[in-house]
Design a protein around this motif. Structure first.
Motif, PDB file in Angstrom:
ATOM      1  N   TYR A 174      33.031  28.280   9.684  1.00 11.47           N
ATOM      2  CA  TYR A 174      33.988  29.328   9.310  1.00 11.47           C
ATOM      3  C   TYR A 174      34.885  29.669  10.495  1.00 11.47           C
ATOM      4  CZ  TYR A 174      35.949  33.763   7.802  1.00 11.47           C
ATOM      5  OH  TYR A 174      36.823  34.763   7.480  1.00 11.47           O
ATOM      6  N   ARG A 175      34.286  29.825  11.658  1.00  6.66           N
ATOM      7  CA  ARG A 175      35.075  30.156  12.847  1.00  6.66           C
ATOM      8  C   ARG A 175      36.003  29.004  13.231  1.00  6.66           C
ATOM      9  NH1 ARG A 175      33.147  34.562  16.025  1.00  6.66           N
ATOM     10  NH2 ARG A 175      31.403  35.622  15.005  1.00  6.66           N
ATOM     11  N   LEU A 176      35.547  27.775  13.036  1.00  2.00           N
ATOM     12  CA  LEU A 176      36.383  26.620  13.338  1.00  2.00           C
ATOM     13  C   LEU A 176      37.573  26.546  12.376  1.00  2.00           C
ATOM     14  CD1 LEU A 176      36.884  23.992  14.893  1.00  2.00           C
ATOM     15  CD2 LEU A 176      35.290  22.842  13.351  1.00  2.00           C
ATOM     16  N   ALA A 177      37.305  26.811  11.104  1.00  2.00           N
ATOM     17  CA  ALA A 177      38.363  26.746  10.096  1.00  2.00           C
ATOM     18  C   ALA A 177      39.425  27.827  10.286  1.00  2.00           C
ATOM     19  CB  ALA A 177      37.756  26.854   8.699  1.00  2.00           C
ATOM     20  N   THR A 178      39.031  28.964  10.833  1.00  2.00           N
ATOM     21  CA  THR A 178      39.965  30.079  11.016  1.00  2.00           C
ATOM     22  C   THR A 178      40.504  30.153  12.438  1.00  2.00           C
ATOM     23  OG1 THR A 178      38.078  31.559  11.436  1.00  2.00           O
ATOM     24  CG2 THR A 178      38.935  31.459   9.181  1.00  2.00           C
ATOM     25  N   MET A 179      40.224  29.145  13.244  1.00  2.00           N
ATOM     26  CA  MET A 179      40.629  29.157  14.645  1.00  2.00           C
ATOM     27  C   MET A 179      42.077  28.707  14.796  1.00  2.00           C
ATOM     28  SD  MET A 179      39.089  26.835  17.740  1.00  2.00           S
ATOM     29  CE  MET A 179      37.409  27.233  17.263  1.00  2.00           C
ATOM     30  N   GLY A 180      42.797  29.383  15.645  1.00  2.00           N
ATOM     31  CA  GLY A 180      44.153  28.972  15.973  1.00  2.00           C
ATOM     32  C   GLY A 180      44.184  28.335  17.345  1.00  2.00           C
ATOM     33  N   LEU A 231      30.780  23.334   2.096  1.00  2.00           N
ATOM     34  CA  LEU A 231      31.851  23.822   1.217  1.00  2.00           C
ATOM     35  C   LEU A 231      31.360  24.958   0.318  1.00  2.00           C
ATOM     36  CD1 LEU A 231      33.680  20.529   0.173  1.00  2.00           C
ATOM     37  CD2 LEU A 231      34.581  22.381   1.588  1.00  2.00           C
ATOM     38  N   GLU A 232      30.112  24.842  -0.164  1.00  2.00           N
ATOM     39  CA  GLU A 232      29.565  25.902  -1.010  1.00  2.00           C
ATOM     40  C   GLU A 232      29.409  27.197  -0.223  1.00  2.00           C
ATOM     41  OE1 GLU A 232      28.461  27.947  -4.189  1.00  2.00           O
ATOM     42  OE2 GLU A 232      29.202  25.875  -4.202  1.00  2.00           O
ATOM     43  N   ALA A 233      28.921  27.081   1.020  1.00  2.00           N
ATOM     44  CA  ALA A 233      28.768  28.277   1.860  1.00  2.00           C
ATOM     45  C   ALA A 233      30.126  28.894   2.183  1.00  2.00           C
ATOM     46  CB  ALA A 233      28.035  27.910   3.146  1.00  2.00           C
ATOM     47  N   LEU A 234      31.112  28.050   2.476  1.00  2.00           N
ATOM     48  CA  LEU A 234      32.463  28.562   2.736  1.00  2.00           C
ATOM     49  C   LEU A 234      33.044  29.233   1.493  1.00  2.00           C
ATOM     50  CD1 LEU A 234      34.448  25.918   4.852  1.00  2.00           C
ATOM     51  CD2 LEU A 234      33.815  28.248   5.502  1.00  2.00           C
ATOM     52  N   ARG A 235      32.769  28.629   0.332  1.00  2.00           N
ATOM     53  CA  ARG A 235      33.304  29.168  -0.929  1.00  2.00           C
ATOM     54  C   ARG A 235      32.747  30.568  -1.195  1.00  2.00           C
ATOM     55  NH1 ARG A 235      32.060  25.035  -3.650  1.00  2.00           N
ATOM     56  NH2 ARG A 235      33.986  23.901  -3.206  1.00  2.00           N
ATOM     57  N   GLU A 236      31.482  30.774  -0.874  1.00  2.00           N
ATOM     58  CA  GLU A 236      30.881  32.102  -1.068  1.00  2.00           C
ATOM     59  C   GLU A 236      31.484  33.129  -0.120  1.00  2.00           C
ATOM     60  OE1 GLU A 236      26.707  31.715  -0.656  1.00  2.00           O
ATOM     61  OE2 GLU A 236      26.435  30.475  -2.461  1.00  2.00           O
ATOM     62  N   ASP A 238      34.567  32.717   1.693  1.00  2.00           N
ATOM     63  CA  ASP A 238      36.027  32.796   1.631  1.00  2.00           C
ATOM     64  C   ASP A 238      36.522  31.699   0.696  1.00  2.00           C
ATOM     65  OD1 ASP A 238      38.796  32.702   2.074  1.00  2.00           O
ATOM     66  OD2 ASP A 238      38.584  33.376   4.143  1.00  2.00           O
ATOM     67  N   PRO A 239      36.619  31.974  -0.616  1.00  2.00           N
ATOM     68  CA  PRO A 239      36.997  30.945  -1.598  1.00  2.00           C
ATOM     69  C   PRO A 239      38.330  30.272  -1.279  1.00  2.00           C
ATOM     70  CG  PRO A 239      36.199  32.914  -2.701  1.00  2.00           C
ATOM     71  CD  PRO A 239      36.332  33.263  -1.257  1.00  2.00           C
ATOM     72  N   GLU A 240      39.302  31.050  -0.812  1.00  7.14           N
ATOM     73  CA  GLU A 240      40.618  30.491  -0.517  1.00  7.14           C
ATOM     74  C   GLU A 240      40.534  29.490   0.646  1.00  7.14           C
ATOM     75  OE1 GLU A 240      45.112  32.003   0.723  1.00  7.14           O
ATOM     76  OE2 GLU A 240      43.625  33.441  -0.041  1.00  7.14           O
ATOM     77  N   VAL A 245      40.302  23.744   2.732  1.00  8.67           N
ATOM     78  CA  VAL A 245      39.589  22.645   3.381  1.00  8.67           C
ATOM     79  C   VAL A 245      39.436  21.479   2.410  1.00  8.67           C
ATOM     80  CG1 VAL A 245      37.379  21.911   4.365  1.00  8.67           C
ATOM     81  CG2 VAL A 245      38.358  24.115   5.016  1.00  8.67           C
ATOM     82  N   LYS A 246      38.998  21.781   1.191  1.00 10.00           N
ATOM     83  CA  LYS A 246      38.772  20.743   0.189  1.00 10.00           C
ATOM     84  C   LYS A 246      40.045  19.963  -0.111  1.00 10.00           C
ATOM     85  CE  LYS A 246      36.452  18.665  -3.145  1.00 10.00           C
ATOM     86  NZ  LYS A 246      35.366  17.714  -2.850  1.00 10.00           N
ATOM     87  N   ALA A 247      41.188  20.669  -0.113  1.00  7.63           N
ATOM     88  CA  ALA A 247      42.465  20.023  -0.423  1.00  7.63           C
ATOM     89  C   ALA A 247      42.851  18.978   0.613  1.00  7.63           C
ATOM     90  CB  ALA A 247      43.561  21.075  -0.533  1.00  7.63           C
ATOM     91  N   LEU A 248      42.346  19.114   1.843  1.00  6.69           N
ATOM     92  CA  LEU A 248      42.695  18.184   2.928  1.00  6.69           C
ATOM     93  C   LEU A 248      41.704  17.029   3.059  1.00  6.69           C
ATOM     94  CD1 LEU A 248      43.772  20.728   5.681  1.00  6.69           C
ATOM     95  CD2 LEU A 248      45.265  19.196   4.380  1.00  6.69           C
ATOM     96  N   MET A 249      40.622  17.078   2.314  1.00  2.72           N
ATOM     97  CA  MET A 249      39.585  16.059   2.427  1.00  2.72           C
ATOM     98  C   MET A 249      39.851  14.892   1.487  1.00  2.72           C
ATOM     99  SD  MET A 249      36.140  18.360   2.652  1.00  2.72           S
ATOM    100  CE  MET A 249      35.117  16.871   2.655  1.00  2.72           C
ATOM    101  N   PHE A 250      39.384  13.722   1.870  1.00  2.00           N
ATOM    102  CA  PHE A 250      39.386  12.569   0.975  1.00  2.00           C
ATOM    103  C   PHE A 250      37.930  12.216   0.714  1.00  2.00           C
ATOM    104  CE2 PHE A 250      39.501   8.317  -0.575  1.00  2.00           C
ATOM    105  CZ  PHE A 250      40.693   8.239  -1.283  1.00  2.00           C
ATOM    106  N   THR A 251      37.480  12.427  -0.498  1.00  2.00           N
ATOM    107  CA  THR A 251      36.086  12.220  -0.852  1.00  2.00           C
ATOM    108  C   THR A 251      35.911  10.935  -1.654  1.00  2.00           C
ATOM    109  OG1 THR A 251      36.251  13.421  -2.948  1.00  2.00           O
ATOM    110  CG2 THR A 251      35.804  14.726  -0.954  1.00  2.00           C
ATOM    111  N   PHE A 252      34.680  10.579  -1.902  1.00  2.00           N
ATOM    112  CA  PHE A 252      34.399   9.365  -2.665  1.00  2.00           C
ATOM    113  C   PHE A 252      35.048   9.437  -4.046  1.00  2.00           C
ATOM    114  CE2 PHE A 252      31.715   6.821  -5.524  1.00  2.00           C
ATOM    115  CZ  PHE A 252      31.801   5.587  -4.892  1.00  2.00           C
ATOM    116  N   ASP A 253      34.984  10.602  -4.666  1.00  2.00           N
ATOM    117  CA  ASP A 253      35.568  10.741  -6.004  1.00  2.00           C
ATOM    118  C   ASP A 253      37.081  10.556  -6.002  1.00  2.00           C
ATOM    119  OD1 ASP A 253      33.096  11.214  -7.150  1.00  2.00           O
ATOM    120  OD2 ASP A 253      33.218  13.377  -6.881  1.00  2.00           O
ATOM    121  N   ASP A 254      37.723  10.763  -4.838  1.00  2.00           N
ATOM    122  CA  ASP A 254      39.174  10.587  -4.751  1.00  2.00           C
ATOM    123  C   ASP A 254      39.587   9.129  -4.848  1.00  2.00           C
ATOM    124  OD1 ASP A 254      39.949  13.287  -4.488  1.00  2.00           O
ATOM    125  OD2 ASP A 254      39.392  13.295  -2.377  1.00  2.00           O
TER     126      ASP A 254
END
Length: 348
Positions: A174-180, A231-236, A238-240, A245-254
């Motif tokens: 969480y801190r890494l994702a919100t770090m500037g 991702l589940e922990a982040l979603r709980e 901070d859903p936004e 994060v999910k939008a920037l990932m390339f997963t197997f399903d992609d």
């Protein structure tokens, strides 16, 4: 005595490029160079280094030709990196190596070279064992841990977060994702903390940024199990943020969105057993796309293997999917395929 020696030699595990120490690689290199050239090199080393390498030369067994070749190529790549750095600095070296070897291989080489050159305490951490880094990070403030992860290669960072307790892992991510952007002064303070633990002295000023891009990069290098948990922990929390994060990932399903031509190219590089194992937890759409892009005989064999497979461990499925993704990313780096999360992306 001869039988005892032979038995002892058989008990020594076979060496691979990945389980060798630096001293063992140096020993292989010197053996390959020959006695005359090796003696000239040893004259320039410290006594303790000569002793360590000489011991490894004496112990050297079970070294295959492939390992010798890999060590020689590794040395060549490192020498090339040093030459590029001498010509135009780290950025020039990075660009030149990426053009010659691809981004991933270039990053691996520069991690070691920068650590050897003592560019910064952060770069030295790239060569520290993951278990040691996990222990180190667990005892630091989550913000400090996030700053350290921001400086590490994505694969190294992924290995670390995979071994952290879930609660701490979530806080750090969480801190890494919100770090500037981080000030050079703060980074110097963090480097001081690192120096206290690894007894190294460096002096470079750095600036680094975390953010959702860094988290996405790390999760792309993590197992699916860790990816889902984070991702589940982040979603709980901070859903936004989790959505970003999910939008920037390339997963197997992609992979369902890549072209049929690119899918066919990818599947020629993938082990058929991995395909069957990976499809065990794939969407119906992706399964249909993959089976459509292999030969009729291959599709039949994959279907039969799926039917006979029975229950499998989630971890094994995750690893198979990760191997296929890594192959896809390698092919993209070589500009042989194009990965896209959007089936509507325009091409010309």
């Amino acid at each position: 005595m001869a039988n005892a020696t032979k038995q002892q030699a058989q008990e020594v595990p076979e060496m691979t490029q990945h389980n060798m120490t630096g001293a063992q690689k140096a020993a292989v290199l010197l053996i390959a160079m020959g006695t005359q050239a090796a003696s000239k090199v040893l004259k320039h080393l410290r006594d303790e280094e000569v002793e360590r390498i000489s011991i490894e030369i004496a112990r050297m067994r079970n070294v295959s030709g492939d390992v010798v070749e890999a060590v020689l190529l590794d040395y060549r790549d490192s020498a090339m990196a040093h030459d590029y750095i001498a010509q135009g600095g780290l950025q020039f070296a990075r660009e030149a190596l990426e053009a010659a070897l691809g981004p991933r291989r270039a990053e691996e080489i520069l991690m070691r070279v920068e650590a050897a050159m003592e560019v910064s305490a952060f770069h030295l951490l790239q060569t520290v064992e993951t278990t040691q880094l996990v222990n180190f990070i667990q005892n630091e403030h989550p913000q400090t841990a996030a700053l350290i992860l921001a400086h590490l290669n994505a694969r190294k960072a992924a290995d670390i977060i995979s071994n952290l307790p879930e609660e701490l892992r979530t806080e750090i991510i969480y801190r890494l994702a919100t770090m500037g952007k981080t000030s050079p002064e703060l980074l110097r303070d963090i480097e001081d903390v690192i120096r206290q633990h690894i007894s190294s002295v460096f002096g470079a000023e750095l600036s680094a940024s975390g953010g959702v891009e860094k988290v996405a990069e790390i999760l792309n290098s993590s197992s699916r199990t860790v990816e889902r948990a984070v991702l589940e922990a982040l979603r709980e929390r901070d859903p936004e943020l989790a959505t970003s994060v999910k939008a920037l990932m390339f997963t197997f399903d992609d992979l369902v969105h890549i072209s049929d031509r690119d899918m066919q190219r990818l599947l020629t590089e993938v082990d058929q057993k991995d395909i069957a194992l990976a499809l065990k937890a794939a969407s119906g759409e992706l399964k249909e796309k993959i089976l459509r892009n292999v030969s009729e005989r291959a599709a039949q064999m994959i279907q039969e293997e799926l039917e006979l497979m029975g229950p499998v461990r989630v971890r094994d499925v995750d690893e198979a999917q990760r191997r296929i993704l890594e192959t896809a990313q390698r092919l993209e780096e070589q500009e042989e395929i194009t990965l896209s999360r959007n089936s509507q992306e325009m091409v010309i």
